[in-house]
Design a protein around this motif. Sequence first.
Motif, PDB file in Angstrom:
ATOM      1  N   ASP A 123      89.784 -18.646  68.993  1.00  0.00           N
ATOM      2  CA  ASP A 123      89.490 -17.417  68.262  1.00  0.00           C
ATOM      3  C   ASP A 123      88.028 -17.008  68.401  1.00  0.00           C
ATOM      4  OD1 ASP A 123      92.124 -17.405  67.476  1.00  0.00           O
ATOM      5  OD2 ASP A 123      91.729 -18.185  65.458  1.00  0.00           O
ATOM      6  N   LEU A 124      87.141 -17.993  68.569  1.00  0.00           N
ATOM      7  CA  LEU A 124      85.712 -17.696  68.664  1.00  0.00           C
ATOM      8  C   LEU A 124      85.301 -17.253  70.058  1.00  0.00           C
ATOM      9  CD1 LEU A 124      82.986 -17.829  67.027  1.00  0.00           C
ATOM     10  CD2 LEU A 124      82.659 -20.085  68.082  1.00  0.00           C
ATOM     11  N   ILE A 125      85.765 -17.959  71.103  1.00  0.00           N
ATOM     12  CA  ILE A 125      85.245 -17.680  72.455  1.00  0.00           C
ATOM     13  C   ILE A 125      86.327 -17.427  73.497  1.00  0.00           C
ATOM     14  CG2 ILE A 125      83.087 -18.917  72.051  1.00  0.00           C
ATOM     15  CD1 ILE A 125      84.236 -21.265  73.681  1.00  0.00           C
ATOM     16  N   GLY A 126      87.599 -17.518  73.107  1.00  0.00           N
ATOM     17  CA  GLY A 126      88.657 -17.204  74.059  1.00  0.00           C
ATOM     18  C   GLY A 126      89.351 -18.437  74.602  1.00  0.00           C
ATOM     19  N   VAL A 127      90.576 -18.257  75.035  1.00  0.00           N
ATOM     20  CA  VAL A 127      91.425 -19.359  75.461  1.00  0.00           C
ATOM     21  C   VAL A 127      90.970 -19.964  76.789  1.00  0.00           C
ATOM     22  CG1 VAL A 127      93.106 -17.960  76.751  1.00  0.00           C
ATOM     23  CG2 VAL A 127      93.853 -20.068  75.600  1.00  0.00           C
ATOM     24  N   ASN A 147      81.170 -31.237  60.633  1.00  0.00           N
ATOM     25  CA  ASN A 147      79.758 -31.142  60.982  1.00  0.00           C
ATOM     26  C   ASN A 147      79.176 -32.457  61.491  1.00  0.00           C
ATOM     27  OD1 ASN A 147      79.787 -32.490  58.571  1.00  0.00           O
ATOM     28  ND2 ASN A 147      78.187 -31.282  57.577  1.00  0.00           N
ATOM     29  N   SER A 148      79.906 -33.076  62.414  1.00  0.00           N
ATOM     30  CA  SER A 148      79.401 -34.248  63.126  1.00  0.00           C
ATOM     31  C   SER A 148      78.443 -33.797  64.230  1.00  0.00           C
ATOM     32  CB  SER A 148      80.567 -35.021  63.751  1.00  0.00           C
ATOM     33  OG  SER A 148      80.103 -35.958  64.705  1.00  0.00           O
ATOM     34  N   SER A 149      77.397 -34.574  64.456  1.00  0.00           N
ATOM     35  CA  SER A 149      76.453 -34.242  65.528  1.00  0.00           C
ATOM     36  C   SER A 149      77.094 -34.320  66.903  1.00  0.00           C
ATOM     37  CB  SER A 149      75.246 -35.192  65.475  1.00  0.00           C
ATOM     38  OG  SER A 149      75.655 -36.533  65.719  1.00  0.00           O
ATOM     39  N   ARG A 150      78.297 -34.903  66.985  1.00  0.00           N
ATOM     40  CA  ARG A 150      79.006 -34.990  68.266  1.00  0.00           C
ATOM     41  C   ARG A 150      79.801 -33.731  68.588  1.00  0.00           C
ATOM     42  NH1 ARG A 150      80.655 -35.924  71.470  1.00  0.00           N
ATOM     43  NH2 ARG A 150      82.163 -37.584  71.835  1.00  0.00           N
ATOM     44  N   ASN A 151      79.831 -32.787  67.652  1.00  0.00           N
ATOM     45  CA  ASN A 151      80.589 -31.566  67.857  1.00  0.00           C
ATOM     46  C   ASN A 151      79.691 -30.409  68.262  1.00  0.00           C
ATOM     47  OD1 ASN A 151      83.046 -32.799  67.378  1.00  0.00           O
ATOM     48  ND2 ASN A 151      83.060 -32.306  65.198  1.00  0.00           N
ATOM     49  N   VAL A 152      80.303 -29.278  68.626  1.00  0.00           N
ATOM     50  CA  VAL A 152      79.574 -28.172  69.243  1.00  0.00           C
ATOM     51  C   VAL A 152      79.417 -27.019  68.244  1.00  0.00           C
ATOM     52  CG1 VAL A 152      79.419 -26.710  71.279  1.00  0.00           C
ATOM     53  CG2 VAL A 152      80.768 -28.827  71.383  1.00  0.00           C
ATOM     54  N   PRO A 153      78.156 -26.634  67.933  1.00  0.00           N
ATOM     55  CA  PRO A 153      77.934 -25.512  67.011  1.00  0.00           C
ATOM     56  C   PRO A 153      78.404 -24.193  67.606  1.00  0.00           C
ATOM     57  CG  PRO A 153      75.935 -26.840  67.295  1.00  0.00           C
ATOM     58  CD  PRO A 153      76.907 -27.274  68.352  1.00  0.00           C
ATOM     59  N   ASP A 154      78.639 -23.218  66.717  1.00  0.00           N
ATOM     60  CA  ASP A 154      79.164 -21.920  67.154  1.00  0.00           C
ATOM     61  C   ASP A 154      78.254 -21.228  68.161  1.00  0.00           C
ATOM     62  OD1 ASP A 154      81.348 -22.279  65.568  1.00  0.00           O
ATOM     63  OD2 ASP A 154      80.915 -20.630  64.181  1.00  0.00           O
ATOM     64  N   ASP A 155      76.930 -21.268  67.945  1.00  0.00           N
ATOM     65  CA  ASP A 155      76.046 -20.553  68.863  1.00  0.00           C
ATOM     66  C   ASP A 155      76.087 -21.169  70.255  1.00  0.00           C
ATOM     67  OD1 ASP A 155      74.713 -22.834  67.899  1.00  0.00           O
ATOM     68  OD2 ASP A 155      72.735 -21.928  68.139  1.00  0.00           O
ATOM     69  N   VAL A 156      76.262 -22.490  70.323  1.00  0.00           N
ATOM     70  CA  VAL A 156      76.384 -23.145  71.625  1.00  0.00           C
ATOM     71  C   VAL A 156      77.733 -22.814  72.253  1.00  0.00           C
ATOM     72  CG1 VAL A 156      76.412 -25.358  72.841  1.00  0.00           C
ATOM     73  CG2 VAL A 156      74.780 -24.982  70.977  1.00  0.00           C
ATOM     74  N   LEU A 157      78.787 -22.760  71.451  1.00  0.00           N
ATOM     75  CA  LEU A 157      80.094 -22.361  71.978  1.00  0.00           C
ATOM     76  C   LEU A 157      80.028 -20.966  72.595  1.00  0.00           C
ATOM     77  CD1 LEU A 157      82.516 -23.658  69.190  1.00  0.00           C
ATOM     78  CD2 LEU A 157      82.399 -24.486  71.554  1.00  0.00           C
ATOM     79  N   VAL A 168      87.296 -24.292  86.222  1.00  0.00           N
ATOM     80  CA  VAL A 168      85.884 -24.661  86.091  1.00  0.00           C
ATOM     81  C   VAL A 168      85.456 -25.581  87.229  1.00  0.00           C
ATOM     82  CG1 VAL A 168      84.269 -25.999  84.671  1.00  0.00           C
ATOM     83  CG2 VAL A 168      85.753 -24.286  83.607  1.00  0.00           C
ATOM     84  N   PHE A 169      86.289 -26.548  87.558  1.00  0.00           N
ATOM     85  CA  PHE A 169      85.993 -27.477  88.650  1.00  0.00           C
ATOM     86  C   PHE A 169      85.818 -26.693  89.956  1.00  0.00           C
ATOM     87  CE2 PHE A 169      87.520 -31.915  90.309  1.00  0.00           C
ATOM     88  CZ  PHE A 169      86.288 -32.098  90.917  1.00  0.00           C
ATOM     89  N   ALA A 170      86.720 -25.768  90.222  1.00  0.00           N
ATOM     90  CA  ALA A 170      86.631 -24.960  91.450  1.00  0.00           C
ATOM     91  C   ALA A 170      85.369 -24.100  91.452  1.00  0.00           C
ATOM     92  CB  ALA A 170      87.873 -24.093  91.592  1.00  0.00           C
ATOM     93  N   LYS A 171      84.986 -23.586  90.298  1.00  0.00           N
ATOM     94  CA  LYS A 171      83.768 -22.773  90.211  1.00  0.00           C
ATOM     95  C   LYS A 171      82.533 -23.613  90.478  1.00  0.00           C
ATOM     96  CE  LYS A 171      81.059 -19.284  89.254  1.00  0.00           C
ATOM     97  NZ  LYS A 171      80.859 -18.183  90.229  1.00  0.00           N
ATOM     98  N   SER A 187      77.380 -19.527  73.873  1.00  0.00           N
ATOM     99  CA  SER A 187      76.640 -19.648  75.132  1.00  0.00           C
ATOM    100  C   SER A 187      77.509 -20.271  76.218  1.00  0.00           C
ATOM    101  CB  SER A 187      75.383 -20.504  74.929  1.00  0.00           C
ATOM    102  OG  SER A 187      74.481 -19.880  74.046  1.00  0.00           O
ATOM    103  N   LEU A 188      78.376 -21.199  75.815  1.00  0.00           N
ATOM    104  CA  LEU A 188      79.285 -21.844  76.762  1.00  0.00           C
ATOM    105  C   LEU A 188      80.237 -20.819  77.371  1.00  0.00           C
ATOM    106  CD1 LEU A 188      80.260 -24.698  77.827  1.00  0.00           C
ATOM    107  CD2 LEU A 188      81.971 -24.579  76.013  1.00  0.00           C
ATOM    108  N   ALA A 189      80.713 -19.900  76.553  1.00  0.00           N
ATOM    109  CA  ALA A 189      81.600 -18.854  77.072  1.00  0.00           C
ATOM    110  C   ALA A 189      80.868 -17.989  78.085  1.00  0.00           C
ATOM    111  CB  ALA A 189      82.133 -18.005  75.920  1.00  0.00           C
ATOM    112  N   TRP A 190      79.634 -17.644  77.787  1.00  0.00           N
ATOM    113  CA  TRP A 190      78.828 -16.854  78.730  1.00  0.00           C
ATOM    114  C   TRP A 190      78.609 -17.622  80.031  1.00  0.00           C
ATOM    115  CZ3 TRP A 190      74.087 -17.660  81.051  1.00  0.00           C
ATOM    116  CH2 TRP A 190      73.519 -16.555  81.681  1.00  0.00           C
ATOM    117  N   ASN A 191      78.447 -18.927  79.913  1.00  0.00           N
ATOM    118  CA  ASN A 191      78.248 -19.791  81.077  1.00  0.00           C
ATOM    119  C   ASN A 191      79.533 -19.964  81.890  1.00  0.00           C
ATOM    120  OD1 ASN A 191      78.835 -23.003  81.589  1.00  0.00           O
ATOM    121  ND2 ASN A 191      76.835 -22.434  82.424  1.00  0.00           N
ATOM    122  N   GLY A 192      80.681 -19.699  81.266  1.00  0.00           N
ATOM    123  CA  GLY A 192      81.960 -19.901  81.941  1.00  0.00           C
ATOM    124  C   GLY A 192      82.499 -21.307  81.804  1.00  0.00           C
ATOM    125  N   GLY A 193      81.919 -22.088  80.894  1.00  0.00           N
ATOM    126  CA  GLY A 193      82.275 -23.493  80.780  1.00  0.00           C
ATOM    127  C   GLY A 193      83.429 -23.783  79.856  1.00  0.00           C
TER     128      GLY A 193
END
Length: 359
Positions: free
Chosen positions: A283-287, A234-244, A341-344, A246-252
């Motif tokens: 496991d949370l958002i896909g490979v 739980n470091s502030s430098r890491n990514v919470p599950d809800d943001v992860l 991602v770079f190509a997108k 959203s990242l999957a939805w974003n394609g990031g």
Amino acid sequence: MEVELHELLISTLDGIECHNDLPWNIRKFVHNQLRDFKFNEDLRSVAPWSKSAWSHTDLLRLRRGMVGGQFWAAYVPCESQHLNAVQLTLEQIDLIKRLIDKYEEHLQFASSANEIIEAHEQNRIASLIGVEGGHSIGNSLAVLRILYDLGVRYMTLTHTCNTPWADSSSVEHRGKYPEHGGLTEFGKAVVREMNRLGMMVDLSHASVHTMKDALAASKAPVMFSHSSAFALCNSSRNVPDDVLKSLAWNGGLVMVTFYNYFVKCGPKATVADVAEHISYIRDLIGVDHIGVGGDFDGINRTPRGLEDVSMYPELFAELLRSGHWTVGDLKKVAGLNLLRVFAKVEKVTASMLTKCCDM
């Protein structure tokens, strides 16, 4: 079995690593004087590199680590904000380009997904530039555009300090308070201009509100160049599950980092602990949303089994050994996801017909 694993990995993987702070160490140790820097030697036996816990990179170890592409960080400290950050950033970009030129038999400058592939075909390490910290643009979109013209292909919106337009992860610490509640309107304009240019938006070091604002503002996939899973540390430098999610939805993409304090929230960690972060995110958002951003030369505590850039195969061997990963999935993590991602990002740029703003 171990030999078979390594032979399999060596024959199939050639990774793209998203964050290495070697350029700042060159500035610290030899004042950007490349005649005093022996990149083609084993720096573990060359002072002052051999005496530093922050030194993990040279050409010999990059080759052993099967690094096929590397984003070099043009980092300048937060203390330069409102002073000489733009000048220092330009000097670091100049250093990276001179380093590539000096070792052109091994390194090849790249500024697109296709150029990464071209460098790989020439058996050279594709060398790209990322700017670590939005303070490097001096609150100017014009400077942002110039940095893109110089070859910068991602920018981390904040480092350890807030900018006048974005909150950093430091605001999550006890006794610290947000200045902006995420991105200001100018901060959102920075994200949109990065989309228009084709520069990847990097959210490592950003506050959670900045992460969410950037994800909402960006038309292109965003990334975290060197962060891990908040659920496991739980470091502030890491990514919470809800943001992860959203990242999957974003394609990031989140590039899992190796710093012990972001892996185990303490001074000790192992390669298995890093693998756990990668598997958790899978496991949370896909490979398709995982990569590697070790932060070598920018950290002073590394996991056992991942002591320097030569050790990347150990991480993939650890994942393969678990029996829950295919070689195809590992190739995605090693570099194919970053290429996609770079190509997108480049495709989104091509679709944006709006002219740049005047700010």
